[in-house]
Design an enzyme around this catalytic site. Structure first.
Site, PDB file in Angstrom:
ATOM      1  N   ALA A   1      39.370  32.823  34.900  1.00 45.30           N
ATOM      2  CA  ALA A   1      38.043  33.167  35.393  1.00 45.30           C
ATOM      3  C   ALA A   1      38.243  33.669  36.820  1.00 45.30           C
ATOM      4  CB  ALA A   1      37.145  31.938  35.388  1.00 45.30           C
TER       5      ALA A   1
ATOM      6  N   HIS B   1      30.247  26.446  41.052  1.00 56.16           N
ATOM      7  CA  HIS B   1      31.122  26.331  39.886  1.00 56.16           C
ATOM      8  C   HIS B   1      30.318  26.396  38.586  1.00 56.16           C
ATOM      9  CE1 HIS B   1      34.729  25.488  37.716  1.00 56.16           C
ATOM     10  NE2 HIS B   1      34.327  24.302  37.287  1.00 56.16           N
TER      11      HIS B   1
ATOM     12  N   HIS C   1      39.428  20.773  31.849  1.00 53.53           N
ATOM     13  CA  HIS C   1      40.704  21.340  31.403  1.00 53.53           C
ATOM     14  C   HIS C   1      41.450  20.266  30.635  1.00 53.53           C
ATOM     15  CE1 HIS C   1      41.263  25.153  33.828  1.00 53.53           C
ATOM     16  NE2 HIS C   1      40.151  24.666  34.320  1.00 53.53           N
TER      17      HIS C   1
ATOM     18  N   TYR D   1      45.875  24.870  44.066  1.00 52.19           N
ATOM     19  CA  TYR D   1      44.908  24.107  44.883  1.00 52.19           C
ATOM     20  C   TYR D   1      44.868  22.624  44.537  1.00 52.19           C
ATOM     21  CZ  TYR D   1      41.590  24.655  40.956  1.00 52.19           C
ATOM     22  OH  TYR D   1      40.993  24.646  39.731  1.00 52.19           O
ATOM     23  N   GLU D   2      45.404  22.275  43.373  1.00 52.04           N
ATOM     24  CA  GLU D   2      45.440  20.856  43.013  1.00 52.04           C
ATOM     25  C   GLU D   2      46.497  20.103  43.811  1.00 52.04           C
ATOM     26  OE1 GLU D   2      44.811  20.065  38.575  1.00 52.04           O
ATOM     27  OE2 GLU D   2      45.460  22.145  38.600  1.00 52.04           O
TER      28      GLU D   2
ATOM     29  N   ASN E   1      31.395  35.713  38.054  1.00 53.88           N
ATOM     30  CA  ASN E   1      30.372  35.752  39.120  1.00 53.88           C
ATOM     31  C   ASN E   1      30.713  36.874  40.081  1.00 53.88           C
ATOM     32  OD1 ASN E   1      32.627  33.617  39.692  1.00 53.88           O
ATOM     33  ND2 ASN E   1      31.963  34.337  41.708  1.00 53.88           N
TER      34      ASN E   1
ATOM     35  N   SER F   1      39.441  28.771  32.232  1.00 58.21           N
ATOM     36  CA  SER F   1      38.142  28.132  31.991  1.00 58.21           C
ATOM     37  C   SER F   1      37.382  28.894  30.911  1.00 58.21           C
ATOM     38  CB  SER F   1      37.263  28.141  33.248  1.00 58.21           C
ATOM     39  OG  SER F   1      38.022  28.025  34.403  1.00 58.21           O
TER      40      SER F   1
ATOM     41  N   MET G   1      42.061  32.031  41.699  1.00 60.68           N
ATOM     42  CA  MET G   1      42.927  30.956  42.210  1.00 60.68           C
ATOM     43  C   MET G   1      44.083  30.611  41.271  1.00 60.68           C
ATOM     44  SD  MET G   1      39.857  28.403  43.418  1.00 60.68           S
ATOM     45  CE  MET G   1      38.334  29.029  44.124  1.00 60.68           C
ATOM     46  N   SER G   2      44.443  31.530  40.391  1.00 60.69           N
ATOM     47  CA  SER G   2      45.522  31.198  39.435  1.00 60.69           C
ATOM     48  C   SER G   2      46.327  32.438  39.077  1.00 60.69           C
ATOM     49  CB  SER G   2      44.921  30.588  38.166  1.00 60.69           C
ATOM     50  OG  SER G   2      44.158  31.551  37.463  1.00 60.69           O
TER      51      SER G   2
ATOM     52  N   HIS H   1      47.014  24.362  38.850  1.00 58.16           N
ATOM     53  CA  HIS H   1      46.622  25.238  39.955  1.00 58.16           C
ATOM     54  C   HIS H   1      47.278  24.789  41.256  1.00 58.16           C
ATOM     55  CE1 HIS H   1      43.259  25.465  37.036  1.00 58.16           C
ATOM     56  NE2 HIS H   1      43.172  26.732  37.410  1.00 58.16           N
TER      57      HIS H   1
HETATM   58  N1  HPA Z   1      36.612  33.143  43.575  1.00 59.92           N
HETATM   59  C1  HPA Z   1      37.775  32.547  43.237  1.00 59.92           C
HETATM   60  N2  HPA Z   1      38.021  32.078  42.035  1.00 59.92           N
HETATM   61  C2  HPA Z   1      37.055  32.173  41.112  1.00 59.92           C
HETATM   62  C3  HPA Z   1      35.814  32.760  41.389  1.00 59.92           C
HETATM   63  C4  HPA Z   1      35.578  33.280  42.689  1.00 59.92           C
HETATM   64  O1  HPA Z   1      34.512  33.826  43.020  1.00 59.92           O
HETATM   65  N3  HPA Z   1      35.084  32.701  40.244  1.00 59.92           N
HETATM   66  C5  HPA Z   1      35.853  32.106  39.318  1.00 59.92           C
HETATM   67  N4  HPA Z   1      37.063  31.786  39.827  1.00 59.92           N
END
Ligand code: HPA
Length: 278
Positions: free
Chosen positions: A114, A248, A62, A86-87, A236, A31, A212-213, A84
């Site tokens: 990210a 997000h 994306h 999760y998709e 974050n 991202s 998550m990747s 991903h």
């Molecule tokens: N957790 C998981 N994946 C992320 C986060 C997070 O806080 N921020 C960006 N991708």
């Protein structure tokens, strides 16, 4: 159809479309970094949906395309948009593009993402070179019959993140006047962000970031003995560290804020990528 058979078809299709281009670094842009692919020169662009056996991207923001061309004097193949877990893709599907890159002769892999910042001494916007990872979840892209044409059944992960490339990245950061962190990335499946307790657990386990990747790709690359570098943009503070819910939008905003420095770092690293790893 067998994996190797599929990969050979995918390879043949892409090779035709590359029109003589010979990519030496595979890049997967997380991202915020997707725009970098737009600045690739003399680009051959292939939409994922055109490529035989490729999964198709479903995440808004994306783009789903493979961009191959020149970046900082090197021919790179860039995934603009990744797949991903999760998709709903299987691990095999998530790593299919990395295997495709290997089949095309690529031996170096540059992963970006990210991630949430677990280390309380750091702050959103920091960039972290991935030194190692923790894969808590049971699934693994190499579960099942081993594709012997790609690598060994049992394989080393202590060199999954190339030490020399980490050094190259540190030098590139110094030249650009950027400070970078180094740390451990821990994979959660998402798409839910972590709970506060999970983030405390991640910290106790030795993680500096959660995301998550990247981990499936790094495992598949290590299986094929590729040279891998990974960088996380810590967008974050991870859940529960600050007294506020995660969203997000914050991830996207921070990604946007550090985009130019992240991009200049990535470019400088590509420029300095050691010849012997290509
Ligand atoms: N957790 C998981 N994946 C992320 C986060 C997070 O806080 N921020 C960006 N991708």
């Amino acid at each position: 159809m067998e994996l190797m058979e599929k990969l050979n078809e995918t390879k043949a299709f892409i090779e035709k479309r590359l029109d003589g281009r010979k990519p030496v670094i595979g890049m997967i842009l997380g991202s915020g970094l997707g725009d970098l692919a737009d600045s690739i020169e003399d680009a051959a662009v292939i939409d994922y949906h055109e490529i035989p056996h490729f999964p198709v991207s479903t995440v808004p923001g994306h783009k789903g395309r493979l961009v191959t061309g020149m970046l900082e004097g090197k021919c790179v193949m860039c995934m603009q948009g990744r797949f991903h877990y999760y998709e709903g893709y299987s691990m095999d599907e998530v790593v299919y593009p990395v295997r495709t890159m290997y089949m095309l002769g690529i031996r170096s892999l540059f992963l970006t993402n990210a991630a949430g910042c677990v280390n309380t001494a750091w702050k959103p916007g920091d960039l972290m070179l991935i030194e190692d990872h923790i894969k808590l979840i049971a699934d693994n892209p190499l579960r099942g019959r081993n594709p012997d044409g790609l690598g060994a059944r049992f394989f080393d992960m202590t060199t999954a993140y190339d030490k020399e490339l980490l050094q190259t990245a540190e030098e590139a950061a110094a030249v650009k006047g950027l400070s970078v962190r180094k740390g451990v990335y821990m994979l959660f499946t998402g798409p839910s962000f972590e709970t506060a307790a999970e983030v405390r657990f991640a910290r106790l386990a030795g993680a500096d970031a959660v995301g998550m990747s990247t981990v499936p790709e790094a495992i598949a690359a290590s299986h094929m003995r590729m040279h891998t570098l990974g960088i996380s943009c810590l967008t974050n503070m991870a859940a529960g560290i600050l007294d506020q819910p995660l969203n997000h939008e914050e991830v996207l905003e921070t990604g946007e804020r550090v985009k130019s420095s992240f991009t200049s770092l990535v470019r400088e690293i590509v420029r300095r990528w050691p010849e012997e790893k290509l």
